[in-house]
Design a protein around this motif. Structure first.
Motif, PDB file in Angstrom:
ATOM      1  N   GLY A  39       1.018  -1.203   0.089  1.00 42.11           N
ATOM      2  CA  GLY A  39      -0.020   0.060   0.085  1.00 42.11           C
ATOM      3  C   GLY A  39       0.846   1.366  -0.044  1.00 42.11           C
ATOM      4  N   ALA A  40       2.085   1.210   0.047  1.00 43.98           N
ATOM      5  CA  ALA A  40       3.065   2.443  -0.058  1.00 43.98           C
ATOM      6  C   ALA A  40       2.695   3.032  -1.235  1.00 43.98           C
ATOM      7  CB  ALA A  40       4.571   2.094   0.121  1.00 43.98           C
ATOM      8  N   GLY A  41       2.696   4.238  -1.253  1.00 38.08           N
ATOM      9  CA  GLY A  41       2.158   5.335  -2.279  1.00 38.08           C
ATOM     10  C   GLY A  41       3.533   5.652  -3.100  1.00 38.08           C
ATOM     11  N   ALA A  51      11.963  10.982  -1.559  1.00 40.63           N
ATOM     12  CA  ALA A  51      11.875   9.738  -1.178  1.00 40.63           C
ATOM     13  C   ALA A  51      11.312   9.014  -2.106  1.00 40.63           C
ATOM     14  CB  ALA A  51      11.202   9.555   0.194  1.00 40.63           C
ATOM     15  N   LEU A  52      11.674   7.702  -2.207  1.00 39.35           N
ATOM     16  CA  LEU A  52      10.948   6.709  -3.244  1.00 39.35           C
ATOM     17  C   LEU A  52       9.734   6.629  -2.988  1.00 39.35           C
ATOM     18  CD1 LEU A  52      11.789   5.134  -5.612  1.00 39.35           C
ATOM     19  CD2 LEU A  52      12.205   3.270  -4.293  1.00 39.35           C
ATOM     20  N   PHE A  53       9.207   6.336  -2.088  1.00 38.54           N
ATOM     21  CA  PHE A  53       7.792   6.217  -1.452  1.00 38.54           C
ATOM     22  C   PHE A  53       7.318   7.315  -0.351  1.00 38.54           C
ATOM     23  CE2 PHE A  53       9.063   1.749  -2.838  1.00 38.54           C
ATOM     24  CZ  PHE A  53       8.042   1.492  -3.517  1.00 38.54           C
ATOM     25  N   LEU A  54       5.936   7.670  -0.571  1.00 41.66           N
ATOM     26  CA  LEU A  54       5.576   8.727   0.314  1.00 41.66           C
ATOM     27  C   LEU A  54       5.412   8.148   1.742  1.00 41.66           C
ATOM     28  CD1 LEU A  54       4.386   9.356  -2.604  1.00 41.66           C
ATOM     29  CD2 LEU A  54       3.412  11.126  -1.389  1.00 41.66           C
ATOM     30  N   THR A  55       5.157   9.001   2.717  1.00 41.26           N
ATOM     31  CA  THR A  55       5.229   8.626   4.125  1.00 41.26           C
ATOM     32  C   THR A  55       3.784   8.518   4.449  1.00 41.26           C
ATOM     33  OG1 THR A  55       5.267  10.998   4.932  1.00 41.26           O
ATOM     34  CG2 THR A  55       7.380   9.839   4.916  1.00 41.26           C
ATOM     35  N   ARG A  56       2.676   8.938   3.667  1.00 44.64           N
ATOM     36  CA  ARG A  56       1.573   8.837   4.419  1.00 44.64           C
ATOM     37  C   ARG A  56       0.740   7.610   3.369  1.00 44.64           C
ATOM     38  NH1 ARG A  56      -1.749  14.480   4.782  1.00 44.64           N
ATOM     39  NH2 ARG A  56      -3.289  13.027   5.552  1.00 44.64           N
ATOM     40  N   TYR A  57       0.170   7.033   4.111  1.00 39.62           N
ATOM     41  CA  TYR A  57      -0.723   5.864   3.407  1.00 39.62           C
ATOM     42  C   TYR A  57      -2.363   6.263   3.066  1.00 39.62           C
ATOM     43  CZ  TYR A  57       3.272   2.908   4.418  1.00 39.62           C
ATOM     44  OH  TYR A  57       4.789   2.273   4.531  1.00 39.62           O
ATOM     45  N   ALA A  58      -2.568   5.749   2.067  1.00 41.88           N
ATOM     46  CA  ALA A  58      -3.899   6.299   1.486  1.00 41.88           C
ATOM     47  C   ALA A  58      -4.909   5.043   2.352  1.00 41.88           C
ATOM     48  CB  ALA A  58      -4.103   6.178  -0.094  1.00 41.88           C
ATOM     49  N   PHE A  59      -4.655   3.886   2.308  1.00 38.77           N
ATOM     50  CA  PHE A  59      -5.350   2.903   3.030  1.00 38.77           C
ATOM     51  C   PHE A  59      -5.457   2.772   4.452  1.00 38.77           C
ATOM     52  CE2 PHE A  59      -3.540   1.424  -1.153  1.00 38.77           C
ATOM     53  CZ  PHE A  59      -4.773   1.292  -1.866  1.00 38.77           C
ATOM     54  N   GLN A 165       0.046  14.300  -5.109  1.00 37.60           N
ATOM     55  CA  GLN A 165       1.132  14.835  -3.975  1.00 37.60           C
ATOM     56  C   GLN A 165       1.183  14.147  -2.701  1.00 37.60           C
ATOM     57  OE1 GLN A 165       0.424  19.081  -4.462  1.00 37.60           O
ATOM     58  NE2 GLN A 165       1.448  19.115  -6.315  1.00 37.60           N
ATOM     59  N   THR A 166       0.061  14.021  -2.289  1.00 38.61           N
ATOM     60  CA  THR A 166      -0.121  13.327  -0.696  1.00 38.61           C
ATOM     61  C   THR A 166       0.143  12.093  -0.521  1.00 38.61           C
ATOM     62  OG1 THR A 166      -1.849  15.085  -0.384  1.00 38.61           O
ATOM     63  CG2 THR A 166      -1.525  13.487   1.121  1.00 38.61           C
TER      64      THR A 166
END
Length: 331
Positions: A39-41, A51-59, A165-166
């Motif tokens: 689930g990492a965005g 950063a490669l993956f965003l720190t906030r998770y959408a799930f 973006q988020t």
């Protein structure tokens, strides 16, 4: 930006921009020791230093999402020589990795190996590359979007851009489990004979069938001018070797490294399946938790990530469509 603007020069070398515009799932290579949560965005328009993956998770409750292992075995072994190996189909997985600026492989042995081969793509070479897929790990059910992600899609003036973006526009949807083994010897052949082939017969077992294979050990005459660049990788043993052979003794070492790693390549399927069964006790249909996935990453058994677009989610589509209907009803 439309699809013509980002269509790759070589259609066999996909790019992240192309996947983004086309909104199609894509697979990227992954390296041992790197952990990533389901689930990492991922933002396809990220800057090189982001950063490669965003720190906030959408799930919602991503770590608790139930996962399942499915067997889908396949093995590919390629033994090639020529000046176009690094641009052949065997390296297309790295091309999509390189297209994001900071490689998905990072500073790992596999990342260093792929970069070395890529940087020397116009140099004559001898290459052996083996890949084995044991299976794939996916979510049992599709997780729901968390409350803030839903609110963003419902209220943002520009929901698609702000969501990207988020949370990203793609997310980690699954893991390919298996192994990778590669050996490449690079050298400027020009008008000189750098390589003298010595053949050693080796009996190996691949998928329970005994086959007779010929191992090419590469040697270099001490009177030749120039150098050989030798790179070898084996994900199951965390083996990575990269050195330049400038002397006769170095050339003998190159032959030993090439022969030993090619033997590992010939046994890649049996070795991967044995490790998966003995250390992780994974079988078809078994449930897997995120911690087990992390251990598989640490052990070098996660070789690829499947990235899927958020836009393909029914919930994501439904929220945006609801906004369109509300706006239409006002007019």
């Amino acid at each position: 930006m439309d699809i013509e603007d980002v269509f790759p020069e070589d259609p066999f070398e996909p790019s992240v921009k192309y996947a983004s515009v086309n909104q199609t799932p894509f697979v990227v290579p992954w390296a041992e020791g790197r952990r990533v949560q389901l689930g990492a965005g991922f933002n396809t328009q990220r800057l090189p230093d982001d950063a490669l993956f965003l720190t906030r998770y959408a799930f919602r409750d991503t770590p608790g999402t139930p996962l399942e292992y499915r067997q889908c075995q396949s093995t590919s072994i390629k033994d090639e020589s020529g000046s176009d190996i690094a641009t052949s189909a065997e390296n297309t997985s790295f091309s999509i990795s390189a297209s994001v600026g900071s490689s998905f492989l990072g500073a790992s042995g596999r990342g260093n190996y792929e970069k070395s081969v890529r940087d020397n793509k116009n140099t004559s070479s001898i290459s052996v590359r083996a890949e084995h897929t044991c299976g794939q790990i996916d979510a049992v059910v599709q997780a729901k979007l968390e409350r803030q992600a839903v609110r963003l899609l419902e209220t943002s003036p520009d929901p698609i851009k702000d969501f990207r973006q988020t949370y990203g526009d793609f997310y980690v949807a699954g893991y390919r489990v298996g192994a990778v083994n590669s050996t490449t010897i690079l050298g400027q052949l020009a008008n000189k004979r750098f390589f003298e082939a010595k053949h050693a017969e080796l009996d190996t077992i691949i998928l329970l069938a005994t086959v007779h294979k010929s191992i090419n050990e590469v040697s270099k005459s001490a009177n030749d001018v120039g150098a050989l660049s030798v790179s070898a990788l084996d994900s199951l043993t965390a083996f990575y070797c990269n050195f330049t052979a400038r002397t006769f003794e170095d050339s003998l070492r190159a032959g030993e490294v090439a022969a030993a790693n090619k033997q590992r390549a010939m046994n890649i399927a049996a070795r991967a399946e044995a490790l998966l069964g003995q250390e992780f006790l994974l079988g078809h249909g078994d449930n897997v938790d995120q911690e087990a996935v992390h251990r598989l990453c640490d052990r070098g058994l996660v070789t690829e990530l499947l990235l899927a677009p958020f836009a393909s989610l029914r919930e994501y589509q439904s929220l945006l469509l609801r906004r369109v209907h509300k706006r239409a009803s006002v007019y």
